[in-house]
Design a protein around this motif. Structure first.
Motif, PDB file in Angstrom:
ATOM      1  N   LEU A   1     -22.733 -14.616 -19.542  1.00 23.76           N
ATOM      2  CA  LEU A   1     -22.929 -14.671 -18.086  1.00 23.76           C
ATOM      3  C   LEU A   1     -23.172 -13.173 -17.702  1.00 23.76           C
ATOM      4  O   LEU A   1     -23.437 -13.094 -16.248  1.00 23.76           O
ATOM      5  N   GLY A   2     -23.679 -12.312 -18.508  1.00 25.88           N
ATOM      6  CA  GLY A   2     -24.230 -11.050 -17.860  1.00 25.88           C
ATOM      7  C   GLY A   2     -23.031 -10.028 -17.751  1.00 25.88           C
ATOM      8  O   GLY A   2     -23.391  -8.840 -17.486  1.00 25.88           O
ATOM      9  N   MET A   3     -21.873 -10.060 -18.166  1.00 20.68           N
ATOM     10  CA  MET A   3     -20.881  -9.340 -18.136  1.00 20.68           C
ATOM     11  C   MET A   3     -21.055  -8.137 -19.335  1.00 20.68           C
ATOM     12  O   MET A   3     -21.595  -8.664 -20.246  1.00 20.68           O
ATOM     13  N   SER A   4     -20.777  -6.748 -18.998  1.00 24.14           N
ATOM     14  CA  SER A   4     -20.726  -5.903 -20.076  1.00 24.14           C
ATOM     15  C   SER A   4     -19.379  -6.436 -21.093  1.00 24.14           C
ATOM     16  O   SER A   4     -18.390  -6.889 -20.472  1.00 24.14           O
TER      17      SER A   4
ATOM     18  N   PHE B   1     -12.817 -20.211 -19.237  1.00 24.46           N
ATOM     19  CA  PHE B   1     -11.728 -19.245 -18.994  1.00 24.46           C
ATOM     20  C   PHE B   1     -10.426 -19.896 -18.712  1.00 24.46           C
ATOM     21  O   PHE B   1     -10.182 -20.033 -17.637  1.00 24.46           O
TER      22      PHE B   1
ATOM     23  N   VAL C   1     -18.398 -10.056 -10.192  1.00 20.05           N
ATOM     24  CA  VAL C   1     -18.211  -8.721 -11.268  1.00 20.05           C
ATOM     25  C   VAL C   1     -19.727  -8.280 -11.673  1.00 20.05           C
ATOM     26  O   VAL C   1     -20.052  -7.199 -11.860  1.00 20.05           O
ATOM     27  N   VAL C   2     -20.552  -9.318 -11.792  1.00 21.22           N
ATOM     28  CA  VAL C   2     -22.071  -9.069 -12.264  1.00 21.22           C
ATOM     29  C   VAL C   2     -22.918  -8.734 -11.045  1.00 21.22           C
ATOM     30  O   VAL C   2     -23.626  -7.939 -11.005  1.00 21.22           O
TER      31      VAL C   2
ATOM     32  N   LEU D   1     -26.614 -12.903 -28.683  1.00 16.43           N
ATOM     33  CA  LEU D   1     -25.334 -13.331 -29.060  1.00 16.43           C
ATOM     34  C   LEU D   1     -25.569 -12.982 -30.999  1.00 16.43           C
ATOM     35  O   LEU D   1     -24.623 -12.973 -31.213  1.00 16.43           O
TER      36      LEU D   1
ATOM     37  N   ALA E   1     -17.924 -13.962 -12.582  1.00 17.05           N
ATOM     38  CA  ALA E   1     -19.190 -13.512 -12.991  1.00 17.05           C
ATOM     39  C   ALA E   1     -20.087 -13.063 -11.741  1.00 17.05           C
ATOM     40  O   ALA E   1     -20.773 -12.041 -11.822  1.00 17.05           O
TER      41      ALA E   1
ATOM     42  N   GLN F   1     -16.308  -5.354 -19.351  1.00 18.09           N
ATOM     43  CA  GLN F   1     -15.975  -6.181 -18.140  1.00 18.09           C
ATOM     44  C   GLN F   1     -15.379  -7.400 -18.646  1.00 18.09           C
ATOM     45  O   GLN F   1     -14.501  -7.725 -18.070  1.00 18.09           O
TER      46      GLN F   1
ATOM     47  N   ARG G   1     -29.074 -11.293 -20.142  1.00 19.45           N
ATOM     48  CA  ARG G   1     -28.189 -12.233 -20.154  1.00 19.45           C
ATOM     49  C   ARG G   1     -27.809 -12.878 -18.703  1.00 19.45           C
ATOM     50  O   ARG G   1     -27.396 -14.034 -18.517  1.00 19.45           O
ATOM     51  N   GLU G   2     -28.048 -12.069 -17.716  1.00 17.65           N
ATOM     52  CA  GLU G   2     -27.761 -12.473 -16.244  1.00 17.65           C
ATOM     53  C   GLU G   2     -28.836 -13.390 -16.018  1.00 17.65           C
ATOM     54  O   GLU G   2     -28.489 -14.430 -15.041  1.00 17.65           O
TER      55      GLU G   2
ATOM     56  N   MET H   1     -25.151 -18.264 -11.549  1.00 18.62           N
ATOM     57  CA  MET H   1     -25.791 -16.774 -11.864  1.00 18.62           C
ATOM     58  C   MET H   1     -27.282 -16.868 -11.483  1.00 18.62           C
ATOM     59  O   MET H   1     -27.999 -15.900 -11.610  1.00 18.62           O
TER      60      MET H   1
ATOM     61  N   CYS I   1     -27.349  -6.862 -20.692  1.00 12.63           N
ATOM     62  CA  CYS I   1     -26.688  -7.596 -19.601  1.00 12.63           C
ATOM     63  C   CYS I   1     -27.848  -8.161 -18.730  1.00 12.63           C
ATOM     64  O   CYS I   1     -27.643  -9.381 -18.365  1.00 12.63           O
TER      65      CYS I   1
ATOM     66  N   ALA J   1     -18.395 -14.803 -21.595  1.00 12.56           N
ATOM     67  CA  ALA J   1     -18.427 -13.833 -20.714  1.00 12.56           C
ATOM     68  C   ALA J   1     -19.645 -12.965 -20.855  1.00 12.56           C
ATOM     69  O   ALA J   1     -20.247 -12.561 -19.693  1.00 12.56           O
ATOM     70  N   LEU J   2     -20.058 -12.770 -21.955  1.00 12.23           N
ATOM     71  CA  LEU J   2     -21.162 -11.674 -22.285  1.00 12.23           C
ATOM     72  C   LEU J   2     -22.417 -12.745 -21.867  1.00 12.23           C
ATOM     73  O   LEU J   2     -23.291 -11.998 -21.144  1.00 12.23           O
TER      74      LEU J   2
END
Lengths: 247, 262
Positions: free
Chosen positions: B169-172, A96, A111-112, A57, A108, B175, A83-84, A160, A80, B166-167
């Motif tokens: 959490l692995g999102m691009s 959110f 989506v991920v 970040l 996530a 996304q 970060r996953e 995750m 990514c 969001a990032l």
């Protein structure tokens, strides 16, 4: 503390500048798999910056950071993917607001991780159960107290299946009576063997849970050692002064 | 929102008709007087003075449909242009950012009427497309620049922590933008987009100079045949007024529902 465990996070000679201000000065440390490391220090000492650098970040100007063998500082690395594998819990929760608690946990995942809705919801409910907030699954974050929001945020990052979780002052924005419930969840995680790097001002937590304490000041690591050593017999004057002011 | 709102009366410089506030719950609000007043006046003119006005009311409705088509087509396209340019304005890529910023700066610096002429005839030089379509594209191109600023501000109003969460959490980035930032920004931009819609509805009258038979042009056609200029433009003005009042009410209702949902 497992003796021969492999390194999960390696930070080697990391420096960072904001213009001419040096935020990080040659920081190096290693976090082994399953280890709990607490970073403490006065505000502005760079502890959040180094934590945020681990999952990119913040970008770093010099040095190298690897997470589970992946080189974070290499621009070719798919950030990514890193970060996953590394969860992050923020001071301001950052749930959110347009999603329910359950959707915060499943977003996530689908989506991920490309999990099916059913699988994702199953995992989410399990984790909400774990952080003791199942009854709020259908609520929106705005309806939750700070402590509840932070517990949801922890569950969201757990969903995750991260290999490590970074905590950036997770209790600093909470009312005093809510700090306990969040720390309890973190203690549970610690006993389950999660790799944790925690930036905090909660000295009780640091003493009780951590395997190692890193004390930072002015972008440098001033002292590093076991909590017993750090809290009872710190070597450096700066650490002594800090402890005398907050304990 | 400004903090000192309670001490200073904010001056409303918004485009479009005054939207009645919930607190002005009296029977006679400005909106009601204007809206029902103009409907009653229309009915009175049509049936009280049928020999002068009835023919106008029969002649112009084709134009209302065209006005709607132009407005709707242009707003949909403008939202797309605006979203793309707005995202471009916050892009860290210098070429994308520069292009989007140039678009916004150039468009906002040229009067709408001049742009309409220019884009209409420029398009006409290279491709043969129907008059109405090129008018729609021209309107959308202009309004897209204003929309871009609305989207940019809306996206930037979402706290930075949302993107970071969001990032992490692995999102691009894409996304995160689609799943987390834009849904939240949408709520923020809906009211100003509503205002743009009403402004566009009114500005759509400018396309009447481009061989598009919208409401105003139908009125001009009728007036030039019958020389009843005063009567015709009275009717045209009333119809525009009823339309904008209707939509401004609709938008304020939508806003209210959005705020209740929070």
């Amino acid at each position: 503390m497992m003796a021969a465990s492999r390194p999960m996070i390696e930070v080697c000679g990391v420096s960072k500048f904001y213009g001419t201000f040096q935020a990080l000065d040659d920081i190096s440390f290693t976090v082994s798999d399953g280890e709990k490391v607490v970073i403490i220090g006065p505000s502005g000492s760079g502890k959040s910056t180094i934590l945020r650098s681990i999952n990119c970040l913040e970008t770093i100007d010099r040095g190298r950071i690897t997470v589970d063998g992946m080189d974070v500082s290499n621009p070719k690395t798919d950030i990514c993917k890193v970060r996953e594998e590394v969860g992050m819990v923020f001071q301001s929760f950052n749930l959110f607001p347009h999603k329910t608690v359950l959707e915060n946990l499943t977003l996530a995942q689908s989506v991920v991780r490309k999990r099916s809705k059913k699988d994702a919801e199953e995992i989410a409910m399990e984790l909400l159960h774990k952080v003791n907030i199942v009854e709020k699954a259908a609520s929106y974050p705005a309806k939750l107290s700070g402590g509840q929001q932070q517990r949801v945020a922890i569950a969201r990052s757990l969903a995750m299946n991260p290999k490590a979780i970074l905590f950036d002052e997770p209790t600093s924005a909470l009312d005093p009576e809510m700090i306990g419930e969040v720390l309890d969840v973190m203690k549970t995680l610690a006993t389950e063997g999660m790799t944790m790097v925690v930036v905090t001002h909660e000295m009780g937590f640091a003493r009780e849970v951590s395997d190692r304490v890193i004390f930072m000041d002015h972008g440098r690591i001033v002292e590093e050692g076991t909590p017993e050593h750090f809290f009872t017999a710190p070597t450096h004057e700066r650490a002594k002064l800090f402890l005398s002011q907050i304990l | 929102m400004l903090d000192n709102q309670s001490t200073h009366t904010p001056i409303d410089v918004g485009d479009g008709a005054a939207i009645p506030h919930k607190n002005d719950a009296g029977l006679f609000t400005a909106w009601r007087i204007a809206f029902f007043g103009s409907i009653v006046l229309c009915l009175f003119l049509a049936f009280g003075r049928p020999d002068q006005y009835m023919a106008i009311f029969k002649f112009v409705p084709d134009g209302i449909l065209i006005t709607f088509k132009v407005t709707l087509g242009a707003i949909v396209l403008a939202i797309m242009f605006g979203l793309i340019a707005g995202l471009g304005r916050i892009s860290s890529n210098r070429i994308i950012n520069g292009t989007a910023s140039l678009y916004v700066e150039v468009i906002r610096g040229i009067p709408l009427l001049v742009q309409l002429f220019y884009i209409y005839y420029a398009l006409g030089r290279f491709v043969k497309i129907p008059d109405m379509l090129s008018a729609i594209i021209a309107m959308a191109f202009c309004y897209g620049a204003y929309m871009a600023e609305i989207f940019r501000a809306g996206i930037q109003s979402i706290p930075k922590g949302q993107m970071e969460a969001a990032l992490s959490l692995g999102m691009s980035r894409q996304q995160a933008m689609r799943q987390v930032i834009l849904p939240q920004a949408f709520k923020v931009v809906l009211p100003p987009i509503g205002n743009e819609f009403i402004a566009l509805l009114k500005d759509s009258s400018l396309v009447s100079i481009l061989a598009v038979s919208d409401l105003l042009r139908r009125g001009r056609e009728y007036a030039s045949e019958t020389f009843n200029y005063f009567e015709t433009y009275t009717v045209i003005a009333l119809i525009y007024l009823i339309m904008t009042l209707f939509f401004s009410k609709l938008i304020s209702l939508m806003e209210e529902r959005l705020n209740d949902g929070r």
